[in-house]
Design an enzyme around this catalytic site. Structure first.
Site, PDB file in Angstrom:
ATOM      1  N   ASP A 285       1.198  -0.754  -0.294  1.00  0.00           N
ATOM      2  CA  ASP A 285       0.369  -0.038  -0.392  1.00  0.00           C
ATOM      3  C   ASP A 285       0.778   1.193  -0.702  1.00  0.00           C
ATOM      4  OD1 ASP A 285      -2.300   1.173  -0.390  1.00  0.00           O
ATOM      5  OD2 ASP A 285      -2.812   1.508   1.727  1.00  0.00           O
TER       6      ASP A 285
ATOM      7  N   TYR B 122       0.526   5.817  -0.702  1.00  0.00           N
ATOM      8  CA  TYR B 122       0.465   7.327   0.828  1.00  0.00           C
ATOM      9  C   TYR B 122       0.821   8.279  -0.839  1.00  0.00           C
ATOM     10  CZ  TYR B 122       0.005   9.337   4.433  1.00  0.00           C
ATOM     11  OH  TYR B 122      -0.393  10.407   6.418  1.00  0.00           O
TER      12      TYR B 122
ATOM     13  N   HIS C  17      -4.923  13.461   1.379  1.00  0.00           N
ATOM     14  CA  HIS C  17      -4.982  12.646   2.496  1.00  0.00           C
ATOM     15  C   HIS C  17      -3.521  12.590   3.852  1.00  0.00           C
ATOM     16  CE1 HIS C  17      -5.733   9.155   4.509  1.00  0.00           C
ATOM     17  NE2 HIS C  17      -4.196   8.562   4.755  1.00  0.00           N
TER      18      HIS C  17
ATOM     19  N   ARG D  95       0.394  17.237  12.727  1.00  0.00           N
ATOM     20  CA  ARG D  95       1.469  18.136  13.379  1.00  0.00           C
ATOM     21  C   ARG D  95       1.104  19.215  12.343  1.00  0.00           C
ATOM     22  NH1 ARG D  95       3.094  13.900  11.839  1.00  0.00           N
ATOM     23  NH2 ARG D  95       2.949  13.886   8.600  1.00  0.00           N
TER      24      ARG D  95
ATOM     25  N   GLU E  51     -11.059   3.288   3.895  1.00  0.00           N
ATOM     26  CA  GLU E  51      -9.866   4.750   2.805  1.00  0.00           C
ATOM     27  C   GLU E  51     -10.655   4.160   1.572  1.00  0.00           C
ATOM     28  OE1 GLU E  51      -6.351   5.574   5.340  1.00  0.00           O
ATOM     29  OE2 GLU E  51      -5.472   4.143   3.994  1.00  0.00           O
TER      30      GLU E  51
ATOM     31  N   GLU F 292      -9.081   4.078  -2.630  1.00  0.00           N
ATOM     32  CA  GLU F 292      -8.027   4.307  -2.838  1.00  0.00           C
ATOM     33  C   GLU F 292      -8.227   3.328  -4.729  1.00  0.00           C
ATOM     34  OE1 GLU F 292      -4.997   2.126  -0.938  1.00  0.00           O
ATOM     35  OE2 GLU F 292      -5.618   2.970   0.869  1.00  0.00           O
TER      36      GLU F 292
ATOM     37  N   ASP G 298      -9.219   0.436   2.115  1.00  0.00           N
ATOM     38  CA  ASP G 298      -8.244   0.163   3.029  1.00  0.00           C
ATOM     39  C   ASP G 298      -9.196  -0.340   4.709  1.00  0.00           C
ATOM     40  OD1 ASP G 298      -6.065  -1.206   4.213  1.00  0.00           O
ATOM     41  OD2 ASP G 298      -4.832   1.759   3.918  1.00  0.00           O
TER      42      ASP G 298
ATOM     43  N   ARG H  56      -9.044   3.158  13.524  1.00  0.00           N
ATOM     44  CA  ARG H  56      -7.728   4.579  13.986  1.00  0.00           C
ATOM     45  C   ARG H  56      -7.253   4.322  15.280  1.00  0.00           C
ATOM     46  NH1 ARG H  56      -6.288   5.538   8.953  1.00  0.00           N
ATOM     47  NH2 ARG H  56      -7.878   6.167   7.679  1.00  0.00           N
TER      48      ARG H  56
ATOM     49  N   GLN I 280      -4.487   2.273  15.128  1.00  0.00           N
ATOM     50  CA  GLN I 280      -3.336   2.833  14.389  1.00  0.00           C
ATOM     51  C   GLN I 280      -2.419   3.469  15.112  1.00  0.00           C
ATOM     52  OE1 GLN I 280      -4.538   4.254  10.764  1.00  0.00           O
ATOM     53  NE2 GLN I 280      -2.939   4.600  10.315  1.00  0.00           N
TER      54      GLN I 280
ATOM     55  N   TYR J 127       1.070   2.025  16.183  1.00  0.00           N
ATOM     56  CA  TYR J 127       1.937   2.144  14.714  1.00  0.00           C
ATOM     57  C   TYR J 127       3.650   2.784  14.155  1.00  0.00           C
ATOM     58  CZ  TYR J 127       2.126   7.561  14.293  1.00  0.00           C
ATOM     59  OH  TYR J 127       2.790   8.321  14.001  1.00  0.00           O
TER      60      TYR J 127
ATOM     61  N   LYS K  70      -4.898  -2.563  10.193  1.00  0.00           N
ATOM     62  CA  LYS K  70      -5.538  -2.617   8.774  1.00  0.00           C
ATOM     63  C   LYS K  70      -5.503  -3.646   7.889  1.00  0.00           C
ATOM     64  CE  LYS K  70      -4.366   2.242   7.411  1.00  0.00           C
ATOM     65  NZ  LYS K  70      -4.716   3.042   6.334  1.00  0.00           N
TER      66      LYS K  70
ATOM     67  N   THR L 284      -9.235  -6.444   3.834  1.00  0.00           N
ATOM     68  CA  THR L 284      -9.070  -5.116   2.816  1.00  0.00           C
ATOM     69  C   THR L 284     -10.134  -5.827   1.801  1.00  0.00           C
ATOM     70  OG1 THR L 284      -6.631  -4.665   2.833  1.00  0.00           O
ATOM     71  CG2 THR L 284      -7.591  -4.147   0.909  1.00  0.00           C
TER      72      THR L 284
ATOM     73  N   THR M 274      -5.224   6.320   0.152  1.00  0.00           N
ATOM     74  CA  THR M 274      -5.987   7.385  -0.139  1.00  0.00           C
ATOM     75  C   THR M 274      -5.959   8.421  -1.337  1.00  0.00           C
ATOM     76  OG1 THR M 274      -6.165   6.588   2.333  1.00  0.00           O
ATOM     77  CG2 THR M 274      -8.124   7.774   1.396  1.00  0.00           C
TER      78      THR M 274
ATOM     79  N   GLU N 115     -11.049  12.430   8.121  1.00  0.00           N
ATOM     80  CA  GLU N 115     -10.522  13.517   7.547  1.00  0.00           C
ATOM     81  C   GLU N 115     -11.589  14.525   6.778  1.00  0.00           C
ATOM     82  OE1 GLU N 115      -7.799  13.523   3.527  1.00  0.00           O
ATOM     83  OE2 GLU N 115      -8.673  11.841   3.719  1.00  0.00           O
TER      84      GLU N 115
END
Lengths: 435, 435
Positions: free
Chosen positions: A135, A137, A142, A151, A207, A209, A241, A245, A248, A252, A261, A265, A368, A382
């Site tokens: 997968d 990114y 996203h 951040r 997600e 994709e 996907d 959360r 995760q 992670y 994850k 899928t 995503t 999101e």
């Protein structure tokens, strides 16, 4: 890249009336998959209108010769891996022949009609045995949206515009559209808790994709040059996907997503070929002026000119409340594959640049693909800004994350003036309560 | 857990003299693998001394009945996946029968001798088709050592003592011992560089791990209880998780290692069974007093009592300089599997706790198993403290990371008073220059 030819002619119609008009599967599409007719064993087929052309029967009936027969033979057993291994030549020959057989005015109409099954009476399977699933990114909106939640001042990490970021996913839990998804249990730690707990995920997400099927692939130790990368694409699908959360966030670091994850899928079952998507190729436009140039191993003139894809990508949500009131699914997002920061060719070349071997039937996810605004978010994380803003549905229900009984439906559509639109079929699944 | 029985009797010897004494493969071991005899097709075999017992020939000769025959049948084709799927019952029956056939005094000695091949004349293959490969991070000294290089005051992340951290690896690039490894090229960014560059990795490393072969496995959506986890272990091997540290440092955020790892993974070719390791089970001791208790889904009395493994793990380096001077390999590390913070059972239960399905022939890596001091580092990153301190060899060569032509050799050995020691065979590979 695949060229335009007579199989893309917008005036071309099929003698099968359901293929003309608004079907995902007009004669210009011709995606391949593995299906079981009622009481039959799995085999290769081609979607056309509301039917499936049975490649096993069509081959036996002598409809194919030469390269097209080679492709049909490779596509008529229980997986399409042998077909994917053949690459573009036989695949294009099969497409040309299928286009002739199914076109209005074909002399073989009556003989081909006996090889058709009503799609609604068939079961669709995974089209290939997936050796490895990776997968990426590459959806920059996203990555930015998610990064902002952690951040706010510096959402994209320093490597993002240099490295097509990817990670390995789980192949065993990939299911075709329609197979329900059980809400995972797992470890999570609430922000103010002293210790983690274990239980059903409370922040279940989808997600949006694209999936990319690998064709011939490479030998271990022999990278795929960017100019050769398109020749290793066997086709495309939609990919959800599913993501937990809360699991995760806790698991992670430092090695990436794992149990958040790999519980499921979902992919759409039809392999849409590079040839079918030829009309929807666009220049790679998502790298804005001022961004650093990609390193030379990722740069190719043809890839920059036509390595992008103009495909509408849609997410729909059907909740128990909507279903009970007979209301239509709620559109959660309308996005587009043009928002990929890296091309599929760049993904393939980067993946193999260290010598890693890609094999026929391997699957890549793009990551995503969100668009630039709140109507084009490819995940509920999101869309609700991490669960802060509820989505209000016509049924009166609210959603911050997915609930049991919710069904998520992904759709894709290529559309361009002067061409017949094509679709991918659906990628859908309903959430079952945790075990 | 596997029980001790007459097959572990230390007085038991084989009529095959090379199996007695200091072999990795005494009659108490009996690991399975896939091999090709000279000019023959791949098939299942059992390592015994300096020979391989051909299961195809032994089955045809009528040496097995009942459950043992069932196991031998499942183990005599080109992969051991069907054998792994059978689980403990048939595997134990096969072991018992093999022990009889190969024991000193067996009436069948002369008929069994005709089913033996000299191992040095055979080619060893991967023992199974690996559906998914997952790498864990349960070596707490490794996690601490590596963490210290980034976060001196707080080396272990907050999740480490709660979550058996793992991530998905690449199945396609796993090779059996002996296959050379090509130095990967990739993106890296020097600390003071403005931009990344692309070229051969300059910080190539090995990682000393145990591999775990999955046996029967679980259905998607149905977790494996910790009490049932040992029943899903099909066996063990050595695993070298080759790592390009410069690529890893640049690519790994936020989704974990990718091209830094997936260019190659080397494993020892023999599947050492849980039965063979029964004498070397120990209590799970690596969780010191004062550490948080594991969550209940990971706790089981039997697993805590005998879920640990006392296995010596060794890393040796043979450089061109040592080879040219006829010097022996340099021992880089002597570690032990007892330094795993989580048991194999905990790894399996955690992996499936969200419903993820494990399948026969899946492979788990433990993560690098370092010991508590500088003589027991499972990676060169730890041994040289990130390349700061060179390792000086008897040839006069120095190493901060691996160089072209270097050969890394992993070995494992179970040793316990009152039992015959067993080994794993070697896991070795030589580094070829970048393409």
């Amino acid at each position: 890249m695949a060229q335009l030819d007579q199989t893309h002619d917008p005036k071309l119609e099929s003698w099968l009336l359901s293929a003309n008009g608004h079907s995902d599967f007009p004669i210009q599409n011709l995606p391949l998959g593995i299906f079981s007719p009622r009481g039959g064993i799995p085999r290769g087929g081609v979607a056309i209108g509301d039917r499936i052309l049975d490649l096993l029967e069509a081959l036996a009936a002598g409809h194919f010769t030469g390269e097209a027969a080679k492709a049909a033979e490779a596509a008529c057993s229980t997986t399409l891996n042998p077909f994917l291994a053949l690459g573009a030549g036989p695949r294009q020959a099969l497409r040309a022949r299928l286009s002739e057989l199914l076109a209005q005015g074909s002399a073989e109409q009556s003989r081909v009609e006996t090889c058709l099954h009503l799609a609604s009476e068939c079961v669709l399977h995974l089209p290939a045995c997936i050796g490895d699933y990776t997968d990426f990114y590459v959806g920059i909106h996203h990555a930015t949206n998610v990064g902002k939640q952690f951040r706010p001042d510096n959402p994209l990490l320093p490597n993002y515009k240099h490295v097509p970021i990817g990670y390995h996913g789980r192949a065993s839990s990939i299911c075709p559209s329609g197979v329900p998804v059980r809400r995972p249990r797992g470890q999570a730690k609430l922000p103010d808790a002293l210790r983690p707990g274990f239980g059903p995920s409370r922040r279940l997400d989808y997600e949006l994709e694209l999936g990319v099927w690998i064709g011939p692939g490479n030998t271990l130790g022999e990278p795929i040059d960017i100019a050769e990368a398109p020749g290793h694409v066997g086709g495309y699908c939609l990919l959800n996907d599913w993501s937990a959360r809360d699991i995760q966030a806790w698991e992670y670091q430092p090695l990436g997503p794992f149990l958040a994850k790999n519980f499921a899928t979902t992919i759409s079952a039809w392999i849409v070929t590079p040839e079918a998507l030829a009309p929807f190729r666009i220049p790679q436009r998502s790298r804005p002026e001022g961004d650093p140039a990609a390193l030379s191993y990722l740069m190719d003139h043809a890839d920059q000119r036509e390595g992008g894809l103009d495909l509408e990508l849609e997410v729909l949500l059907l909740t128990p409340g909507l279903r009970n009131k007979g209301l239509p699914p709620h559109r959660l997002a309308l996005s587009n594959a043009r928002h990929m920061y890296w091309t599929v060719g760049q993904m393939i070349t980067h993946h193999s640049s260290n010598g890693c071997n890609l094999q026929p039937g391997d699957l890549l996810g793009t990551g995503t693909i969100s668009g630039p605004d709140q109507t084009s978010c490819g995940s509920i994380l999101e869309a609700t800004v991490g669960g802060k803003n509820a989505i209000v549905l016509a049924s009166g229900e609210e959603r911050r994350f997915l609930e049991d009984g919710d069904e998520v439906i992904l759709r894709a559509r290529g559309r361009r003036d002067g061409f017949v639109p094509i679709g991918f079929g659906e990628c859908r699944a309903t959430i079952l309560p945790a075990a």
